[in-house]
Design an enzyme around this catalytic site. Structure first.
Site, PDB file in Angstrom:
ATOM      1  CD  GLU A 299      -3.197  -0.770   1.944  1.00  0.00           C
ATOM      2  OE1 GLU A 299      -3.165   0.117   2.856  1.00  0.00           O
ATOM      3  OE2 GLU A 299      -4.229  -1.248   1.952  1.00  0.00           O
ATOM      4  CG  HIS A 328       9.793 -28.936   2.275  1.00  0.00           C
ATOM      5  ND1 HIS A 328      10.763 -30.098   1.926  1.00  0.00           N
ATOM      6  CD2 HIS A 328      10.426 -28.534   3.454  1.00  0.00           C
ATOM      7  CE1 HIS A 328      11.808 -30.423   3.159  1.00  0.00           C
ATOM      8  NE2 HIS A 328      11.389 -29.194   3.827  1.00  0.00           N
ATOM      9  CE  LYS A 442     -11.438   1.114   2.442  1.00  0.00           C
ATOM     10  NZ  LYS A 442     -10.931   1.826   3.350  1.00  0.00           N
TER      11      LYS A 442
HETATM   12  O1  PA5 Z   1      -3.591   1.118   5.538  1.00  0.00           O
HETATM   13  C1  PA5 Z   1      -4.768   1.426   5.464  1.00  0.00           C
HETATM   14  O2  PA5 Z   1      -5.221   2.651   5.424  1.00  0.00           O
HETATM   15  C2  PA5 Z   1      -5.867   0.200   5.216  1.00  0.00           C
HETATM   16  O3  PA5 Z   1      -5.649  -0.692   5.057  1.00  0.00           O
HETATM   17  C3  PA5 Z   1      -6.916   0.565   6.342  1.00  0.00           C
HETATM   18  O4  PA5 Z   1      -6.048   0.354   7.420  1.00  0.00           O
HETATM   19  C4  PA5 Z   1      -8.076  -0.332   6.155  1.00  0.00           C
HETATM   20  O5  PA5 Z   1      -8.693   0.031   5.045  1.00  0.00           O
HETATM   21  C5  PA5 Z   1      -8.770   0.039   7.284  1.00  0.00           C
HETATM   22  O6  PA5 Z   1      -9.510   1.070   7.602  1.00  0.00           O
HETATM   23  P1  PA5 Z   1     -10.295   1.598   8.679  1.00  0.00           P
HETATM   24  O7  PA5 Z   1      -9.317   1.737   9.941  1.00  0.00           O
HETATM   25  O8  PA5 Z   1     -10.572   3.159   8.340  1.00  0.00           O
HETATM   26  O9  PA5 Z   1     -11.315   0.765   9.068  1.00  0.00           O
END
Ligand code: PA5
Length: 475
Positions: A299, A328, A442
């Site tokens: 990310e 393995h 999303k």
């Molecule tokens: O790293 C990130 O920003 C995402 O993976 C969020 O953590 C994830 O979508 C969860 O978001 P939230 O904490 O707003 O529910």
């Protein structure tokens, strides 16, 4: 507890040690010295301005006290009834906590008898799979369960859907007032739907500091609160992170493990076509750190746009492997497949336990060699053998060794990778702190389920060309 530095070893990527089309010379690494000084200046300035608050997490005395106090209060209130902690969250709100708890608790923590465990069992509801959630209903007695809903935004569909389900399920069994007492919401201190819900319903709450994104949040209440309830020594964890902070405060590239690791990965990616970064812990306890690392890398660095506006399609693909299991399964590919991977072998000098292998089959030559050794020696030998084999076939590898697995060394590992990642963001010239690529999925989901304001996304999803039957094979 041994409070010693983890070791960062990059011998096996260097051209004079690795005969390979994808090695790197020391001169190539050194050519980034000035760049490192420049990035370091930017990071230090941004840190001072409070723009990179993850840097301050090792020193958050006040929040740490709040976590402990709330944990103690709930533990006292629940008393004997405190059998389960159910954490609801996804991505940055779950992966760090899961990795932390796996690393620092008994390998079969939830299965230990209550008398040995002394702290609640910990479950995570991450996915929105009705079978799994129903399974959790089956095993979690509402009377004996505390729910920690973690969502920075409070709008992420998966945790919110799961929270709705648990709120209904538990409220029906124990009533609204008791449910309220058994919920802790970890969310943004000011903004977001979860914050509004907390205010309206009066749930107890912990803050995810502003400006700390999910994947950088393991050292906030996101990871710390479940960790505390599972009995982890948070002071030592943060001390370990602070120790790594000191180590990575230098702008001298050759002395800074976070910077040099970023440079090696970046250079091999951009100049040698090494598109994949494999993290391969030789330790079951460390195995889920790879899941956390995958999100952090993917990310943060997987970005289409440079800060300067051009399309770059940056980022290596992080890959999870576990030694010795993947010897393995994957090592055949790793040694003989394409030259497109760099490996990090994460290992432990001394595991907490030593087990002697008995000599039970002396007369069987194929087996007798094991007797008299410890299983630790075997694990170690297999790790070394894999590194040797990788090196022999020209595959670059880094070794990160923990003197032992404890909160101090785990704090170091988390912090090391976070610093490495923001530094790498500058090498790629991309924004390592946003995640625009996650948003589209999303938003289509919101549209398809009829959330107000996302009508266009629904239209777009509905108008997606229908599937052509001729490309679907059925029996
Ligand atoms: O790293 C990130 O920003 C995402 O993976 C969020 O953590 C994830 O979508 C969860 O978001 P939230 O904490 O707003 O529910």
């Amino acid at each position: 507890m041994l409070k010693k530095s983890i070791l960062y070893d990059y011998n096996n990527v260097l051209a004079d040690k690795l005969d390979s089309p994808i090695s790197i010379t020391l001169e190539e690494i050194e050519s980034y010295k000035d760049k490192a000084i420049e990035i370091h200046k930017t990071l230090t300035a941004r840190r001072k301005k409070g723009e990179l608050p993850f840097y301050n997490l090792p020193y958050q005395k006040q929040e740490l006290d709040r976590i402990k106090k709330l944990g103690d209060t709930i533990t006292k209130e629940m008393g004997e009834r405190f059998e389960n902690l159910l954490v609801i969250g996804i991505g940055g709100s779950s992966l760090g906590g899961i990795a932390l708890i796996k690393a620092l608790t008994h390998p079969f923590y939830n299965l230990l008898p209550n008398a040995d465990r002394k702290t609640p069992r910990v479950f995570y509801a991450e996915n929105i799979d009705a079978d799994e959630i129903k399974g959790l209903f089956d095993i979690l007695d509402p009377e004996k369960t505390v729910v920690n809903i973690i969502s920075k935004s409070g709008t992420t569909a998966e945790p919110m859907a799961n929270f709705l389900l648990f709120q209904k399920y538990m409220t029906e069994k124990i009533g609204e007032e008791n449910f309220k007492k058994q919920v802790v919401a970890t969310t943004d201190p000011k903004k977001g739907t979860m914050r509004q819900i907390v205010t309206d319903f009066g749930f107890r709450t912990l803050n995810i500091p502003e400006g700390v994104g999910g994947r950088f949040s393991v050292l906030t209440p996101v990871g710390l609160f479940p960790g505390y309830l599972a009995g982890i020594d948070l002071d030592a964890l943060l001390e370990g992170a602070a120790f790594m902070d000191e180590l990575t405060k230098t702008d001298d590239l050759l002395k800074n493990p976070a910077y040099i690791n970023a440079v090696i990965h970046y250079h091999l990616h951009v100049h040698r076509g090494v598109n994949n970064a494999v993290l391969m812990p030789y330790s079951v306890a460390l195995s889920l750190i790879s899941d956390w690392y995958r999100q952090l890398l993917a990310e943060s660095l997987g970005k289409k746009w440079a800060l300067t506006g051009e399309v770059v399609y940056a980022g290596q693909t992080p890959i999870k492997a576990v030694g010795a299991i993947d010897q393995h399964s994957q090592v055949q590919l790793y040694r003989e497949g394409p030259f497109d991977k760099i490996f990090t072998i994460l290992s432990v000098e001394n595991l907490n336990n030593f087990l002697n292998l008995p000599s039970l089959y002396e007369k069987y030559e194929g087996l007798s060699y094991l007797g008299g050794h410890t299983i630790n020696e075997l694990f170690n030998a297999e790790k070394k053998a894999t590194i040797l084999a990788l090196t022999k076939s020209g595959r670059p590898s880094i070794e990160i060794t923990l003197p032992e697995i404890n909160p101090h060394t785990i704090g170091q590992v988390f912090y090391l990778y976070e610093v490495q990642t923001v530094f790498a963001g500058y090498l790629y010239n991309i924004n390592s702190l946003d995640q625009p690529g996650v948003e589209a999925g999303k938003q289509y989901t919101y549209g398809m389920l009829g959330r107000k304001g996302f009508e266009d996304m629904k239209k777009e999803a509905d108008s997606f060309p229908a599937k052509d039957e001729k490309f679907i094979i059925k029996g």
